[in-house]
Design a protein around this motif. Structure first.
Motif, PDB file in Angstrom:
ATOM      1  N   LEU A   1      11.874  58.376  71.447  1.00  0.00           N
ATOM      2  CA  LEU A   1      11.228  58.972  70.279  1.00  0.00           C
ATOM      3  C   LEU A   1       9.720  59.105  70.504  1.00  0.00           C
ATOM      4  O   LEU A   1       9.105  60.103  70.111  1.00  0.00           O
ATOM      5  N   TYR A   2       9.133  58.111  71.152  1.00  0.00           N
ATOM      6  CA  TYR A   2       7.689  58.123  71.409  1.00  0.00           C
ATOM      7  C   TYR A   2       7.302  59.307  72.301  1.00  0.00           C
ATOM      8  O   TYR A   2       6.233  59.902  72.138  1.00  0.00           O
TER       9      TYR A   2
ATOM     10  N   ASP B   1       9.102  62.110  72.580  1.00  0.00           N
ATOM     11  CA  ASP B   1       9.737  63.338  72.068  1.00  0.00           C
ATOM     12  C   ASP B   1      10.907  63.801  72.934  1.00  0.00           C
ATOM     13  O   ASP B   1      11.165  65.014  73.049  1.00  0.00           O
TER      14      ASP B   1
ATOM     15  N   GLY C   1      15.007  59.931  63.138  1.00  0.00           N
ATOM     16  CA  GLY C   1      13.992  60.968  63.382  1.00  0.00           C
ATOM     17  C   GLY C   1      12.613  60.412  63.667  1.00  0.00           C
ATOM     18  O   GLY C   1      11.688  61.168  63.981  1.00  0.00           O
ATOM     19  N   SER C   2      12.458  59.089  63.546  1.00  0.00           N
ATOM     20  CA  SER C   2      11.132  58.500  63.773  1.00  0.00           C
ATOM     21  C   SER C   2      11.278  57.040  64.184  1.00  0.00           C
ATOM     22  O   SER C   2      12.336  56.416  63.986  1.00  0.00           O
ATOM     23  N   ILE C   3      10.215  56.505  64.758  1.00  0.00           N
ATOM     24  CA  ILE C   3      10.203  55.087  65.130  1.00  0.00           C
ATOM     25  C   ILE C   3      10.297  54.222  63.881  1.00  0.00           C
ATOM     26  O   ILE C   3      10.983  53.187  63.874  1.00  0.00           O
ATOM     27  N   ASP C   4       9.644  54.627  62.824  1.00  0.00           N
ATOM     28  CA  ASP C   4       9.723  53.893  61.556  1.00  0.00           C
ATOM     29  C   ASP C   4      11.182  53.770  61.101  1.00  0.00           C
ATOM     30  O   ASP C   4      11.623  52.706  60.646  1.00  0.00           O
ATOM     31  N   GLU C   5      11.946  54.847  61.245  1.00  0.00           N
ATOM     32  CA  GLU C   5      13.350  54.832  60.825  1.00  0.00           C
ATOM     33  C   GLU C   5      14.174  53.884  61.695  1.00  0.00           C
ATOM     34  O   GLU C   5      15.070  53.192  61.192  1.00  0.00           O
TER      35      GLU C   5
ATOM     36  N   TYR D   1       5.031  46.514  63.705  1.00  0.00           N
ATOM     37  CA  TYR D   1       4.893  47.954  63.447  1.00  0.00           C
ATOM     38  C   TYR D   1       3.465  48.340  63.058  1.00  0.00           C
ATOM     39  O   TYR D   1       2.966  49.398  63.462  1.00  0.00           O
TER      40      TYR D   1
ATOM     41  N   GLU E   1       1.083  51.196  64.835  1.00  0.00           N
ATOM     42  CA  GLU E   1       0.434  52.324  64.160  1.00  0.00           C
ATOM     43  C   GLU E   1      -1.072  52.348  64.434  1.00  0.00           C
ATOM     44  O   GLU E   1      -1.655  53.419  64.627  1.00  0.00           O
TER      45      GLU E   1
ATOM     46  N   SER F   1      -1.318  53.081  68.449  1.00  0.00           N
ATOM     47  CA  SER F   1      -0.486  54.182  68.979  1.00  0.00           C
ATOM     48  C   SER F   1       0.069  53.847  70.360  1.00  0.00           C
ATOM     49  O   SER F   1       0.154  54.707  71.236  1.00  0.00           O
TER      50      SER F   1
END
Length: 353
Positions: free
Chosen positions: A115-116, A118, A146-150, A168, A172, A175
């Motif tokens: 995910l990081y 893409d 769809g995201s690292i958060d998810e 986390y 953020e 990065s």
């Protein structure tokens, strides 16, 4: 992976007999040198005539080329480790199940990295090894994130949930994936020894001894990487507790002085096994050569423990490490041939004993 709890008495003799049989079927140096001289299609045919036959035939209609080889390698790996759990009873089952959670850690980090960067779902999926505790349904949900958060949210009911949530915010801010990857590694290693008896029997002592050695080797690798990189990063961020060679403050001091770190390693109980790796470090232009030598040293050390304690968990873990190395070697050969690398360059990437 089966998720049943271990029951009954540990059956070391039976499991280790099965492990010895499977270890005898691992590729040797001659096999690797044959594979290095082959193209991808010849490598696939070689594997069809080896113990990978069932996986190659099962996956042949859906994949081809190097993708077929990689998928067959990973499925064969998962099948072997699922068999180990099916064979084992009692505390031996629990020790193996804990150890195989490393593939859950591997898969979480692979998905985070994908995910990081893409990467698409298919590219991430081919790098997963479904040999851990996570079900296919959970892995598919993670792949669909769809995201690292998810991903972090989807793991909140696992051993990785709280450590990832805590890391986390730092991810953020900087990065960088380092805080999240360290959180996954630490959660895995802490879970390995969680809840063990205060007065362990000999079998548990050997289980802990093996894991302490593996953690030491992980800390050595991270320390040398930091020492050679010159990066201004806090070594404590990479330190994994549970080993017996360094404490957190000691490794922070040694990272600042490579010569002192190497001297400390030569004097350690691993000195003889690390001798070749440390000599490689003195002459290597990069850390890659040292890290391969370190991988070989860990394999050799695990084999030493399995010979010294033949009726313990050590031969089982030594087989797991050796099987993982076989998969890494064949994958490196197949990818190297696909990329048109010359045989010497490919052989330099392998770890052989």
């Amino acid at each position: 992976m089966s998720v049943r709890s271990g029951s009954g008495e540990s059956n070391y003799e039976y499991v280790i007999a099965r492990v010895r049989s499977r270890r005898s079927r691992l590729f040797d140096e001659d096999d690797y040198r044959k594979l290095i001289r082959m193209g991808p299609s010849e490598i696939a045919r070689f594997m069809e005539e080896s113990e990978y036959e069932a996986e190659m035939n099962a996956l042949g209609s859906r994949h081809s080329g190097v993708d077929l080889i990689e998928n067959a390698l990973h499925r064969n790996l998962a099948n072997h480790f699922d068999d180990l759990l099916r064979f084992a009873d009692g505390t031996l089952y629990d020790y193996i199940a804990r150890y195989l959670r490393q593939f859950d850690a591997w898969n979480v980090k692979t998905i985070l990295r994908g995910l990081y960067s893409d990467a698409d779902r298919e590219a991430i999926d081919v790098d997963l090894i479904r040999a851990g505790e996570f079900s296919d349904e959970r892995i598919d949900r993670l792949l669909g994130a769809g995201s690292i958060d998810e991903v972090v949210t989807l793991l909140d009911d696992t051993l990785f949930g709280e450590p990832l949530a805590n890391a986390y915010e730092e991810y953020e801010e900087r990065s960088l994936l380092v805080p999240l990857e360290n959180a996954v590694d630490r959660a895995f290693y802490e879970a390995l020894t969680e809840g063990l008896p205060n007065e362990p029997d000999r079998a548990t002592e050997l289980y802990v001894d093996f894991l302490e050695s593996e953690i030491d080797f992980r800390n050595i690798r991270n320390a040398l990487r930091l020492s050679r990189s010159g990066a201004e990063m806090d070594p404590a961020e990479y330190y994994i507790s549970g080993g017996r060679l360094f404490d957190e403050s000691e490794i922070s001091q040694l990272v600042a002085n490579t010569d002192e770190l190497v001297a400390r390693l030569r004097e350690s109980p691993y000195g003889d096994d690390l001798d070749a790796a440390l000599s490689e470090l003195d002459t290597a232009a990069s850390l890659r050569g040292f890290e391969r030598a370190l991988d070989a040293a860990l394999l050799e050390y695990s084999r030493t423990l399995s010979n010294r304690y033949p009726l313990s968990v050590c031969p089982v873990f030594a087989f797991v490490l050796a099987k993982m190395r076989e998969v890494e070697n064949v994958r490196a050969i197949a990818r190297g041939k696909e990329a048109g690398l010359d045989p010497d360059t490919i052989e330099d990437e392998l770890v052989m004993l």
